[in-house]
Design an enzyme around this catalytic site. Structure first.
Site, mmCIF file in Angstrom:
data_model
loop_
_atom_site.group_PDB
_atom_site.id
_atom_site.type_symbol
_atom_site.label_atom_id
_atom_site.label_comp_id
_atom_site.label_asym_id
_atom_site.label_seq_id
_atom_site.Cartn_x
_atom_site.Cartn_y
_atom_site.Cartn_z
ATOM 1 C CB SER A 38 -85.026 -5.294 -38.739
ATOM 2 O OG SER A 38 -85.683 -4.044 -38.705
ATOM 3 C CE LYS A 87 -89.423 -8.438 -33.146
ATOM 4 N NZ LYS A 87 -89.081 -8.389 -31.710
#
Length: 320
Positions: free
Chosen positions: A305, A52
């Site tokens: 991720s 992110k």
């Protein structure tokens, strides 16, 4: 809205250089079986423990001086929260982050440690409160996925995969929830590495994206239903508007994995891959371990991720 293109992806790559880590593409000999092989993109190695930071920094760095002075507000269960807080700290911007009460304590603590003001709300209020704060205090809203700068920043993962991938790469597996990551990765792969398939992966208990792709329209799940999955970063009830357009244009398929498969993948990544993955980050590896035969590929890359999870949960998953 226009889809993110190569120009926006390359601009994001330049903007985040020196802030986001250019994570390696790691071979996984423990996952080869003679018919197929796996490479991992460990975004858990980012300074905030997840991909992110790419989109958050790209978004905040593009703000005008006037916008920076106003401060920013965001909502997230954890990884976007930490990324916005970290990017804001680097850029000297005030950040207010709205997080669901059920967010992992480690993610809340890390967000505060980066200097952000954190407000905990019920899951049903996670979308409403940021809008109210933006209206009341004139904060700039930094969405977790429904924004071209966010998508372009996340898409730098795909640019790096394309640059580092073995010649035989044919399939990229990407976790999917709100859709920012897979939108950017899919755009980057399709525009710079033609012929490679992009497949999204989500939990069976939060499978709105698969339903949306197959129905041709955005499907919305009840928030309470998505909170049944252990993958706390994949509990968004629907794809974003702009991500859905990217998914329709660039994503080849979306598959689901079970809760047990997610748990097992976290353990395998730690024990065989020596990588810490949160459940949300492990779904792509779970898809390779349990769905590869159905997908038909031979050389896979899976995006891990993120790796932000409670130590007690990691211990539980390793000893189950």
């Amino acid at each position: 809205m226009a889809l993110v293109g190569v120009e926006e992806l390359r601009a994001a790559q330049r903007r985040i250089a020196g802030v986001a880590v250019r994570t390696p593409l790691l071979p996984c000999p423990w996952a080869q079986d003679g018919r197929r092989s796996l490479w991992l993109k460990p975004e858990s190695l980012q300074p905030t423990g997840a991909f992110k930071i790419r989109g958050a920094y790209n978004r905040l760095a593009a703000l005008s001086a006037e916008e920076r002075a106003r401060g920013v507000v965001a909502q997230s269960s954890g990884n976007h929260a930490q990324a916005v807080a970290y990017a804001a700290q680097l850029l000297g911007i005030k950040a207010v982050i709205v997080m669901p009460e059920a967010s992992p304590a480690v993610k809340v603590a890390n967000t505060r440690a980066f200097g952000a003001e954190v407000l905990l709300v019920t899951p049903e209020r996670r979308e409403e409160v940021p809008a109210e704060l933006a209206e009341e205090h004139d904060y700039v809203w930094v969405p977790p996925y429904d924004d071209p700068y966010i998508i372009a920043g996340q898409g730098t993962v795909g640019l790096e995969i394309g640059e580092d991938a073995p010649d035989q790469l044919d399939t990229v597996l990407v976790p999917i929830s709100g859709g920012g990551l897979i939108s950017g990765v899919a755009a980057a792969i399709k525009l710079t590495t033609p012929g490679v398939r992009v497949i999204g992966v989500e939990p069976e208990l939060a499978a709105h994206a698969q339903g949306s792709l197959r129905a041709g329209t955005r499907v919305v799940w009840p928030v309470a239903d998505t909170y049944r999955t252990i993958a706390d970063g994949l509990r968004q009830p629907s794809l974003g508007v702009l991500p859905f357009e990217h998914v329709q244009a660039y994503v080849d398929d979306i598959v689901t994995v079970s809760e047990q498969e997610i748990r097992d993948a976290v353990a395998v990544l730690a024990q065989r891959g020596r990588l810490v993955a949160e459940p949300s980050g492990a779904v792509s590896t779970a898809a390779y371990l349990y769905r590869a035969g159905e997908l038909g590929g031979r050389v896979f890359a899976a995006v891990l991720s993120g790796g932000n999870l409670e130590p007690t949960l990691l211990s539980e998953l390793l000893t189950a």
